[in-house]
Design a protein around this motif. Structure first.
Motif, short mmCIF file in Angstrom:
data_model
loop_
_atom_site.label_atom_id
_atom_site.label_comp_id
_atom_site.label_asym_id
_atom_site.label_seq_id
_atom_site.Cartn_x
_atom_site.Cartn_y
_atom_site.Cartn_z
N PRO A 126 6.16 4.56 -10.69
CA PRO A 126 4.87 4.24 -11.31
C PRO A 126 4.78 4.67 -12.77
N GLY A 127 3.81 4.12 -13.46
CA GLY A 127 3.49 4.61 -14.79
C GLY A 127 4.39 4.08 -15.89
N GLN A 141 4.59 13.45 -9.73
CA GLN A 141 3.78 13.62 -8.53
C GLN A 141 4.36 12.89 -7.32
N VAL A 142 5.12 11.83 -7.54
CA VAL A 142 5.63 11.07 -6.39
C VAL A 142 7.11 11.34 -6.09
N LEU A 170 11.05 0.69 -13.04
CA LEU A 170 10.98 1.77 -14.02
C LEU A 170 12.38 2.21 -14.43
N GLY A 171 13.33 2.21 -13.49
CA GLY A 171 14.71 2.55 -13.81
C GLY A 171 15.32 1.60 -14.82
N ILE A 197 0.83 -1.21 0.00
CA ILE A 197 0.00 0.00 0.00
C ILE A 197 0.86 1.26 0.00
N THR A 198 2.04 1.20 0.63
CA THR A 198 2.89 2.39 0.72
C THR A 198 3.94 2.46 -0.38
N ASN A 199 3.91 1.50 -1.33
CA ASN A 199 4.84 1.53 -2.45
C ASN A 199 4.36 2.57 -3.46
N GLN A 200 5.25 3.49 -3.86
CA GLN A 200 4.86 4.57 -4.77
C GLN A 200 4.46 4.07 -6.15
N ILE A 201 4.82 2.85 -6.48
CA ILE A 201 4.45 2.32 -7.80
C ILE A 201 2.94 2.19 -7.95
#
Length: 357
Positions: A219-220, A155-156, A247-248, A42-46
């Motif tokens: 994310p994204g 945003q994150v 993502l990296g 839940i706290t993972n920014q992804i």
């Protein structure tokens, strides 16, 4: 308990009972198959902009504790569970999941057959959904009219650099949606870490005299980030070892000429079997993946594939032929999940040591 609904853009509706915030929310509905670690998920920014469906039978029974955060700011849009518990069996769990979600204005629904919902998503494909009070025509109109942002990384990501001090190698972490597990692993190795915003230039990075660069998860879609990010990676890799993940990893691949495609169904869970090609060794790792590197697009003049997923054959790792840089799609530090591949941090620091010599 208040009755609430999860509605999907294909017209499906799931009735349950509310916990957490009473807010109405819209996001991409994704399936997470982790059997443990709901707080880390839940706290993972992804999971920015996403409604998380947990297939584990129950969440909440270990509470919320200060050691398991992957970020302080929580950006998930909602939580769906078969059932939840407000009684913690963990001495560290001083806060219930219901209260935690209320504090962060995240709505939840329990009492839904999450296995059936997961099957529906896997057959129909990823889609938007809303958590609402009524599954009427107006709610579906609102859902279909909603547009989810494609600026998740901006945003994150941190807006200003911040340190995670140590007395070892000087490591720069580029924050595309940083997991704290990355910082924990670097701290265990005594690295002197500076976390930088996602849009930091190569000059700003090199001015800090880095020994190595970590491209964080996030994310994204990597295709939504500007060419300047890829230019930064191309410039930096000529001088400093790079370690990308999630993502990296996708950005590292793009910067070196590979292509990225969106998967039909996102993979979020632990214990995925992944083979290291050079040794044929199988490791088990945690994945949070919606995009993948196209293996046909990899130029063997500059990249080699190092890891593949044994289930769907997706590329899970690549290495540069000319520079001491590599990347992986999976999460080597668990958070939650196996830590079979945590020694990749040591491999990265070996590259750093060799480069400094």
């Amino acid at each position: 308990m208040t009755t609430r609904y999860l509605i999907l853009e294909d017209g499906a509706s799931y009735k349950g009972v509310s916990f957490g915030s009473e807010a109405t929310t819209t996001g991409e509905v994704i399936i997470n198959s982790n059997m443990l670690g709901y707080q880390e998920v839940i706290t993972n920014q992804i999971y920015h902009n996403q409604i998380i469906v947990f297939t584990q039978p129950s969440i909440g029974n270990t509470g919320i504790n200060h050691k398991s955060f992957e970020s302080i700011v929580t950006n998930a849009k909602g939580v769906i569970a078969k059932e939840y518990s407000n009684i913690s069996t963990n001495r560290l769990g001083n806060l219930s999941i219901d209260k935690f979600l209320k504090q962060n204005n995240i709505p939840g629904i329990a009492g839904i057959d999450t296995r059936e919902l997961a099957r529906h998503i896997r057959i129909k494909g990823s889609m938007k959904g809303s958590i609402v009070d009524m599954d009427d025509e107006h709610a579906y109109d609102q859902l279909n009219a909603s547009v989810l942002t494609n600026q998740q990384v901006d945003q994150v990501s941190t807006k200003a650099p911040f340190p995670n001090p140590g007395d070892g190698y000087n490591i720069i972490v580029i924050d595309f949606g940083l997991k704290y597990s990355i910082l924990r692993q670097l701290s265990e190795r005594h690295c002197n870490v500076t976390v930088m915003p996602w849009n930091t230039s190569s000059k700003e990075i090199m001015d800090l005299d880095p020994d190595g660069i970590v491209l964080s998860t996030g994310p994204g879609s990597p295709l939504n980030l500007p060419e300047s990010v890829l230019d930064m990676i191309r410039t930096i890799q000529k001088s400093v070892p790079i370690f990308g993940m999630g993502l990296g990893h996708e950005l590292f691949a793009l910067a070196n000429g590979a292509k990225i495609y969106q998967m039909d169904i996102e993979h979020h869970g632990s214990n995925h079997p992944i083979k290291q090609i050079i040794t044929n060794k199988v490791i088990y790792a945690s994945q949070s993946q919606g995009y993948a590197v196209d293996p046909k697009s990899i130029s063997h003049d500059n990249l080699i594939v190092t890891y593949v997923d044994l289930i769907n054959k997706t590329v899970q790792g690549i290495r540069h032929r000319d520079y001491p840089s590599f990347s992986i799609q999976f999460s080597p530090d668990g958070g939650p999940g196996p830590i079979d591949s945590v020694d990749l941090y040591d491999e990265f620091l070996e590259n750093v040591s060799s480069q400094r010599r």
